[in-house]
Enzyme design. Structure first.
Site, PDB file in Angstrom:
ATOM      1  N   GLY A   1       0.812  -1.208   0.000  1.00  0.00           N
ATOM      2  CA  GLY A   1       0.000   0.000   0.000  1.00  0.00           C
ATOM      3  C   GLY A   1       0.844   1.255   0.000  1.00  0.00           C
ATOM      4  N   GLU A   2       1.889   1.275   0.811  1.00  0.00           N
ATOM      5  CA  GLU A   2       2.790   2.421   0.859  1.00  0.00           C
ATOM      6  C   GLU A   2       3.577   2.566  -0.452  1.00  0.00           C
ATOM      7  OE1 GLU A   2       1.532   1.538   4.871  1.00  0.00           O
ATOM      8  OE2 GLU A   2       2.432   0.257   3.342  1.00  0.00           O
ATOM      9  N   TYR A   3       3.910   1.443  -1.057  1.00  0.00           N
ATOM     10  CA  TYR A   3       4.585   1.483  -2.360  1.00  0.00           C
ATOM     11  C   TYR A   3       3.714   2.201  -3.393  1.00  0.00           C
ATOM     12  CZ  TYR A   3       5.760  -0.279  -7.030  1.00  0.00           C
ATOM     13  OH  TYR A   3       6.024  -0.376  -8.373  1.00  0.00           O
TER      14      TYR A   3
ATOM     15  N   GLY B   1       3.726   5.871  -2.780  1.00  0.00           N
ATOM     16  CA  GLY B   1       4.951   6.577  -3.116  1.00  0.00           C
ATOM     17  C   GLY B   1       5.307   6.568  -4.584  1.00  0.00           C
TER      18      GLY B   1
END
Length: 410
Positions: A59-61, A64
């Site tokens: 999710g963070e990938y 970003g």
């Protein structure tokens, strides 16, 4: 305090090693970290200038990625490194043809391992996503005069920084991080209360990401033919409770088409027991589409499948693991439903406030609402319109972030 932190890291590693005997995910993560330096040595030299993005998980990938892509376009001569903490992110992205020169696990945050890791290349820009802080890593990067950013930063009152014993951690952030790009006004205001003045509000880069997804070809084989002229409800990243809702709804709305994409493919076998007449996506042929339920047993399709949905129910909101990405569905002008455990997801409150989504305390309330909205075309269309307008109204977060970073680099 730093000694206590290092003891904590050692205890965490010890605990993960014990847990790896019982948890395959932990075992994969430990094994993957042993390969990280070898991966770097195979593609980097000590003098290679590198843009480095670290993400806790998938999710963070995704959050970003718009910034990383923009940085790559701005600085094409730099190489790209992506690191993960969790196997769920690493194993998906490592198999993709990404813009990264290398994808690997971040080593555990012990100085000797961090120093060895960074000795393989020369980082120029480092950014992490949301709230992933490893203090020995940040300290080393700061000493090496690397520009350090946190994008889509999200502070909330229960974090350690706002506890009496959190002052050491705050000092480290104040000293080591060049700039925090906050998702929300609340996060920005909280950062100011602890004097993290190197901050600005840029919004959430996930809005940029889902707008990118919408602009690309959303075609997925068989989905249009499976739907036909009937309404389609997609359960995305489903857990047990969402699957119980699907059982209730499928029995009461036999004309409704349903697609279920579980959060973990290990749930596919359980879903086949719940829906014995369902078709598996990987085994689908055109003469198997006259069924009510399709189970997605392949990775990487969900964000496109939402384009076909008349209504989406996104999983995780009834579970302590947290709500999955609701914006991927909303960007297509699809009403989005979810459970009410989403404390770390301010976008859920925003979507509800803009009448493009709704949350529920249990499966019965959720099922009742689905029955209502599927029989009220006007409500369905209004919620979908509101969801799409909500996404389009958000600022271009990537543009704001890039303006600051490029200014810093001169």
């Amino acid at each position: 305090m730093q000694r206590i932190y290092n003891i904590f890291i050692s205890l965490m590693i010890f605990g993960m090693k014990i847990g790896a005997s019982f948890n395959y995910k932990l075992k994969r993560g430990l094994a993957g970290r042993r390969q990280s330096c070898d991966i770097l040595k195979s593609v980097f030299s000590e003098t290679d200038r590198v843009i480095w993005m670290h993400a806790a998980s998938l999710g963070e990938y995704e959050q970003g990625l718009p910034v990383l892509e923009s940085l790559k376009n701005k600085y094409p001569d730099y190489k790209i490194l992506i690191t993960f903490f969790s196997p769920s992110g690493y194993e998906v992205v490592a198999k993709k043809n990404t813009i990264a020169t290398a994808v690997c696990y971040l080593p555990f945050d012990k100085p000797v391992w961090i120093n060895e890791f960074i000795s393989n290349f020369k980082p120029v820009i480092f950014f992490t996503v949301k709230y992933e802080y490893w203090y020995n890593l940040l300290q080393k990067l700061n000493r090496d005069q690397v520009k350090i950013y946190v994008i889509s930063s999200l502070f909330y009152e229960r974090q350690i920084f706002f506890k009496p014993y959190g002052k050491w951690f705050v000092r480290q952030l104040r000293k080591n991080v060049d700039w925090f790009f906050h998702q929300t006004n609340t996060s920005y205001a909280l950062a100011k209360t602890i004097k993290l003045d190197q901050s600005s509000i840029s919004g959430d880069t996930r809005y940029d990401r889902v707008r990118q997804i919408k602009e690309r070809d959303p075609h997925v084989d068989f989905i249009s033919e499976f739907k036909g002229k009937k309404p389609l409800l997609v359960f995305g990243s489903s857990w047990e409770t969402e699957e119980e809702i699907a059982v209730i709804v499928s029995a009461k709305l036999p004309e409704l088409k349903i697609i279920i994409a579980p959060h973990d493919l290990k749930r596919v076998e359980h879903l086949q027991h719940l829906f014995p007449n369902a078709v598996l996506y990987s085994e689908t042929t055109f003469d198997q589409l006259d069924v009510q339920v399709m189970i997605i047993d392949s990775v990487g399709l969900l964000s496109k499948i939402y384009a076909y949905a008349d209504l989406a129910f996104v999983g995780g909101g009834f579970h302590s693991a947290g709500l999955h990405n609701i914006l991927e569905a909303a960007t297509f002008g699809t009403p989005v439903l979810f459970g009410n455990r989403y404390q770390k997801n301010p976008e859920a409150d925003d979507l509800i406030r803009n009448k493009g989504g709704a949350s529920f305390i249990d499966e019965n309330y959720a099922a009742d609402f689905i029955l209502k909205i599927m029989n009220d075309k006007q409500l369905l269309e209004e919620m979908g319109k509101n969801a799409g307008e909500f996404i389009n109204a958000q600022p271009n977060s990537t543009e704001l972030i890039m303006k600051k970073i490029t200014s810093d680099l001169g």
